[in-house]
Design a protein around this motif. Structure first.
Motif, PDB file in Angstrom:
ATOM      1  N   GLY A 123      -9.355 -26.844  46.308  1.00 54.98           N
ATOM      2  CA  GLY A 123     -10.068 -27.018  47.485  1.00 54.98           C
ATOM      3  C   GLY A 123      -9.952 -26.068  48.648  1.00 54.98           C
ATOM      4  O   GLY A 123      -8.814 -25.312  48.590  1.00 54.98           O
TER       5      GLY A 123
ATOM      6  N   ALA B  98      -4.386 -33.945  51.766  1.00 60.40           N
ATOM      7  CA  ALA B  98      -4.520 -32.767  50.360  1.00 60.40           C
ATOM      8  C   ALA B  98      -3.388 -32.086  50.372  1.00 60.40           C
ATOM      9  O   ALA B  98      -3.088 -31.542  49.228  1.00 60.40           O
ATOM     10  N   HIS B  99      -2.610 -31.445  51.581  1.00 57.93           N
ATOM     11  CA  HIS B  99      -1.642 -30.739  51.280  1.00 57.93           C
ATOM     12  C   HIS B  99      -0.275 -31.570  50.659  1.00 57.93           C
ATOM     13  O   HIS B  99       0.473 -31.319  49.906  1.00 57.93           O
TER      14      HIS B  99
ATOM     15  N   GLU C   2      -0.984 -25.185  43.248  1.00 57.10           N
ATOM     16  CA  GLU C   2      -2.100 -24.955  44.288  1.00 57.10           C
ATOM     17  C   GLU C   2      -3.364 -25.935  43.706  1.00 57.10           C
ATOM     18  O   GLU C   2      -3.696 -25.564  42.426  1.00 57.10           O
ATOM     19  N   LEU C   3      -4.063 -26.584  44.687  1.00 61.70           N
ATOM     20  CA  LEU C   3      -5.382 -27.088  44.299  1.00 61.70           C
ATOM     21  C   LEU C   3      -6.447 -26.240  44.753  1.00 61.70           C
ATOM     22  O   LEU C   3      -6.201 -25.296  45.415  1.00 61.70           O
TER      23      LEU C   3
ATOM     24  N   GLN D 168      -1.103 -31.621  47.158  1.00 61.81           N
ATOM     25  CA  GLN D 168      -0.698 -30.559  46.452  1.00 61.81           C
ATOM     26  C   GLN D 168       0.772 -30.532  46.535  1.00 61.81           C
ATOM     27  O   GLN D 168       1.223 -29.901  45.285  1.00 61.81           O
TER      28      GLN D 168
ATOM     29  N   MET E 106      -8.750 -26.989  52.627  1.00 62.59           N
ATOM     30  CA  MET E 106      -7.374 -27.291  53.131  1.00 62.59           C
ATOM     31  C   MET E 106      -6.714 -26.002  53.310  1.00 62.59           C
ATOM     32  O   MET E 106      -5.547 -26.090  53.749  1.00 62.59           O
ATOM     33  N   LYS E 107      -7.182 -24.813  52.673  1.00 61.08           N
ATOM     34  CA  LYS E 107      -6.500 -23.471  52.819  1.00 61.08           C
ATOM     35  C   LYS E 107      -6.946 -22.990  54.240  1.00 61.08           C
ATOM     36  O   LYS E 107      -6.179 -22.387  55.071  1.00 61.08           O
TER      37      LYS E 107
ATOM     38  N   SER F  32     -14.232 -31.066  46.148  1.00 62.94           N
ATOM     39  CA  SER F  32     -12.918 -31.364  47.030  1.00 62.94           C
ATOM     40  C   SER F  32     -13.665 -32.322  48.177  1.00 62.94           C
ATOM     41  O   SER F  32     -14.570 -31.932  48.820  1.00 62.94           O
TER      42      SER F  32
ATOM     43  N   GLY G 149      -8.469 -32.676  47.515  1.00 66.08           N
ATOM     44  CA  GLY G 149      -7.971 -31.299  46.835  1.00 66.08           C
ATOM     45  C   GLY G 149      -8.686 -30.673  45.885  1.00 66.08           C
ATOM     46  O   GLY G 149      -8.374 -29.647  45.307  1.00 66.08           O
TER      47      GLY G 149
END
Length: 302
Positions: free
Chosen positions: A288, A275-276, A285-286, A279, A291-292, A249, A233
């Motif tokens: 990375g 990663a989620h 919120e991270l 988070q 991951m989004k 990340s 993340g």
């Protein structure tokens, strides 16, 4: 020539968790570690054997090693001194990582010792590791620049690397502690080390403070470097770099390597899921990116 495969070491459980105000219970850390292993991560810097009073986020280092030992990944841990090395060996750690800064000022700020004092104290750590049959990595902080001194010379980096070689470290890692690395600087430092220590394995640890962490990875790949640290993340950072966004990340790095055809053995979709989870664990919120957005060919919902 770029390598066909590289080793990715996940450092978020140490470098990332220690920077968070929220302290995760050991059970949650264990679940994250097991999820990383299930995603194909085979090298994890799981914690640091530092004073629990100084870094309470990592007070459960020994317990966490016990829970993750033998579950499919090599576990390493940072050790700041002889006491930390003894604790790490007693816990059953697979690999120890020692550290010193190439910058005199940063080393004083970080561990309240001169570089010479840090290096002098590592001989006993080397003996402890050798007696236990535990290999050592030597990490060079501020290898590409210092927030206090500015440019860090290759000679300053080589001084620390020489100390690690003398204590029996079989690998060294170059740390971009406050995100000051650039492709030109990375090439210069790696080339200088290879000229002096041609048999020493080099790893790279980049931060994304100024947005070019993955650009520096590309430089490392072009130089043939095959070991990279990254943080799930994009967790992490440095208290001396105001506004630092943390390490590169892990998902972003694996995505880049996948697209380049460089093998890591890591399943990107599963890694994004971890990663989620991380988070959610920290409720913030991270940084990375993958991951989004997901991988390049991820389909938008119809």
């Amino acid at each position: 020539m770029r390598p066909r495969s590289v080793q990715v070491t996940e450092v978020g459980m140490r470098d990332g968790f220690q920077m968070e105000s929220r302290i995760l219970p050991t059970e949650r850390k264990e679940a994250i570690g097991l999820a990383l292993i299930a995603a194909g991560v085979r090298h994890i810097e799981v914690s640091s054997f530092v004073s629990p009073a100084a870094v309470p986020q990592l007070a459960d280092a020994a317990a966490l090693v016990g829970r993750l030992k033998g579950k499919g990944a090599e576990l390493s841990a940072l050790v700041p001194n002889v006491n930390g090395a003894r604790r790490g060996v007693a816990a059953g750690i697979d690999r120890l990582t020692v550290f010193a800064s190439a910058s005199e000022t940063h080393n004083q700020k970080n561990v309240r010792r001169s570089v010479a004092e840090s290096l002098a104290g590592m001989g006993e750590i080397g003996r402890i590791a050798a007696d236990a049959g535990v290999p050592i990595d030597g990490s060079v902080a501020t290898a590409f620049g210092c927030p206090f001194e500015g440019e860090v010379s290759a000679d300053a980096v080589l001084r620390v690397v020489e100390g690690y070689a003398a204590m029996g470290a079989d690998r060294i890692g170059l740390g971009d502690t406050t995100g000051m690395a650039t492709p030109r600087v990375v090439e210069g430092v790696v080339t200088a080390i290879r000229a002096r220590f041609p048999g020493l394995s080099i790893g790279l640890h980049f931060h994304n403070t100024r947005g070019i962490g993955l650009v520096n990875v590309m430089t490392g790949l072009d130089l043939g470097v095959t070991r990279y640290d990254a943080s799930i993340g994009g967790l992490g950072g440095c208290p001396f770099a105001v506004g630092a966004t943390g390490n590169i990340s892990t998902e972003d790095l694996v995505y880049l390597l996948d697209e380049l055809g460089v093998e890591t053995g890591i399943d990107l979709p599963r890694l994004i899921g971890v990663a989620h989870d991380v988070q959610a664990a920290f409720a913030r919120e991270l940084p990375g990116q993958v991951m989004k957005a997901g991988p390049r060919l991820a389909r938008a919902p119809e």
